[in-house]
Write a protein that holds these residues in place. Structure first.
Motif, PDB file in Angstrom:
ATOM      1  N   LEU A   1      -7.912   4.300   1.992  1.00  0.00           N
ATOM      2  CA  LEU A   1      -6.632   3.595   2.037  1.00  0.00           C
ATOM      3  C   LEU A   1      -6.379   3.022   3.433  1.00  0.00           C
ATOM      4  CD1 LEU A   1      -4.391   6.042  -0.032  1.00  0.00           C
ATOM      5  CD2 LEU A   1      -5.786   4.122  -0.833  1.00  0.00           C
TER       6      LEU A   1
ATOM      7  N   HIS B   1       0.828  -1.196   0.000  1.00  0.00           N
ATOM      8  CA  HIS B   1       0.000   0.000   0.000  1.00  0.00           C
ATOM      9  C   HIS B   1       0.872   1.258   0.000  1.00  0.00           C
ATOM     10  CE1 HIS B   1      -2.758  -3.087   1.457  1.00  0.00           C
ATOM     11  NE2 HIS B   1      -3.750  -2.327   1.085  1.00  0.00           N
TER      12      HIS B   1
ATOM     13  N   ASP C   1      -8.647   2.219   5.565  1.00  0.00           N
ATOM     14  CA  ASP C   1      -9.622   1.139   5.747  1.00  0.00           C
ATOM     15  C   ASP C   1      -9.103  -0.166   5.153  1.00  0.00           C
ATOM     16  OD1 ASP C   1     -12.086  -0.014   6.495  1.00  0.00           O
ATOM     17  OD2 ASP C   1     -12.928   0.355   4.509  1.00  0.00           O
ATOM     18  N   GLU C   2      -8.410  -0.076   4.024  1.00  0.00           N
ATOM     19  CA  GLU C   2      -7.829  -1.277   3.427  1.00  0.00           C
ATOM     20  C   GLU C   2      -6.786  -1.917   4.339  1.00  0.00           C
ATOM     21  OE1 GLU C   2      -6.258  -0.269  -0.376  1.00  0.00           O
ATOM     22  OE2 GLU C   2      -8.186   0.320  -1.230  1.00  0.00           O
TER      23      GLU C   2
END
Length: 271
Positions: A200, A74, A202-203
């Motif tokens: 982002l 990420h 939350d991912e």
């Protein structure tokens, strides 16, 4: 990690100055403030046992790459101050670059990052709609409880879970004026104004674990929720992003992988 707390465990961390400000009482007499606080504390006592406060956080290995913070697969794009009277700071400045750092101790502090969210039971925003005064009282207390939970959780992270300040001994007043090492910049606040970053985060941590859902813009529901980053760098400090130029807007949209006009709406107040 998820944490569930009774209201009585979190209430001591409430910053009452912000409560008075939200109520419009910050310029009133101390007697008026204390009367309101007493009423608020009685309300908290009535809410005890019926509602709870939640925290969710994870610690990750991370590194900085330009103005991005990279966490595993990420990438979290950050924004940099551009105004001439600023220090040109970016939150990625407080994370170690991928090639490390010559100071081993500093590297151990900055090669990690925390991601967190806090919230309250949804009922605190829906169960008091029949009485406008009680609805306002409970809503403002819910906001303060979510912030207080972030304070409590951050203290536990510093002293135990991350453990970079195990001997920290601060009073509540010292906590409220941020005498501790590190920062917890929150999404939607001056150094991290793009609420869509919540998608982002939350991912990474799965905010639904504590009942948070996101709107199309990335705003959180319940409204009494806080999300953000945890940084341990000794020199880390808060700052206001301020206005950014078209050049950074275009670059940020590219790094976010979103259409320029969509990002322009997210950052309208900073353009």
């Amino acid at each position: 990690m998820t944490i569930t707390c009774d209201i009585s465990d979190v209430a001591p961390y409430i910053n009452w100055d912000y409560f008075f400000y939200a109520w419009g009482m910050h310029n009133k007499s101390e007697a008026d403030k204390q009367s309101l606080r007493q009423e608020a504390e009685q309300t908290l006592t009535r809410l005890q046992g019926r509602y709870h406060v939640y925290a969710l956080f994870e610690l990750f290995e991370a590194y900085a790459e330009g103005d991005d913070i990279v966490v595993g697969t990420h990438r979290l794009p950050m924004l940099r101050q551009q105004q001439e009277d600023s220090d040109f700071l970016c939150l990625s400045d407080f994370i170690a670059p991928r090639d490390g750092h010559s100071d081993a101790r500093l590297q151990s502090l900055t090669a990690r990052i925390g991601v967190f969210a806090t919230s309250v039971d949804h009922g605190l925003e829906t169960d008091f709609n029949r009485d406008d005064y009680q609805r306002m009282m409970v809503q403002l207390l819910a906001d303060r409880l979510a912030e207080a939970m972030a304070e409590r959780m951050h203290e536990q992270v510093r002293k135990t879970y991350w453990g970079y300040a195990p001997d920290e001994q601060l009073s509540m007043q010292e906590l409220h004026v941020e005498k501790f090492q590190g920062i917890r910049p929150a999404v939607g606040y001056p150094s991290l104004p793009d609420t869509s970053l919540n998608f982002l985060l939350d991912e990474l941590i799965g905010m639904r674990q504590i009942g948070i859902r996101l709107t199309e813009s990335g705003a959180m529901k319940p409204h009494a929720s806080v999300s953000g980053l945890l940084m341990a760098h000794p020199a880390a400090r808060y700052f206001t992003l301020g206005r950014i130029g078209q050049d950074q807007l275009v670059d940020y949209a590219r790094r976010r992988g979103l259409p320029l006009e969509v990002v322009r709406k997210f950052l309208a107040s900073n353009l």
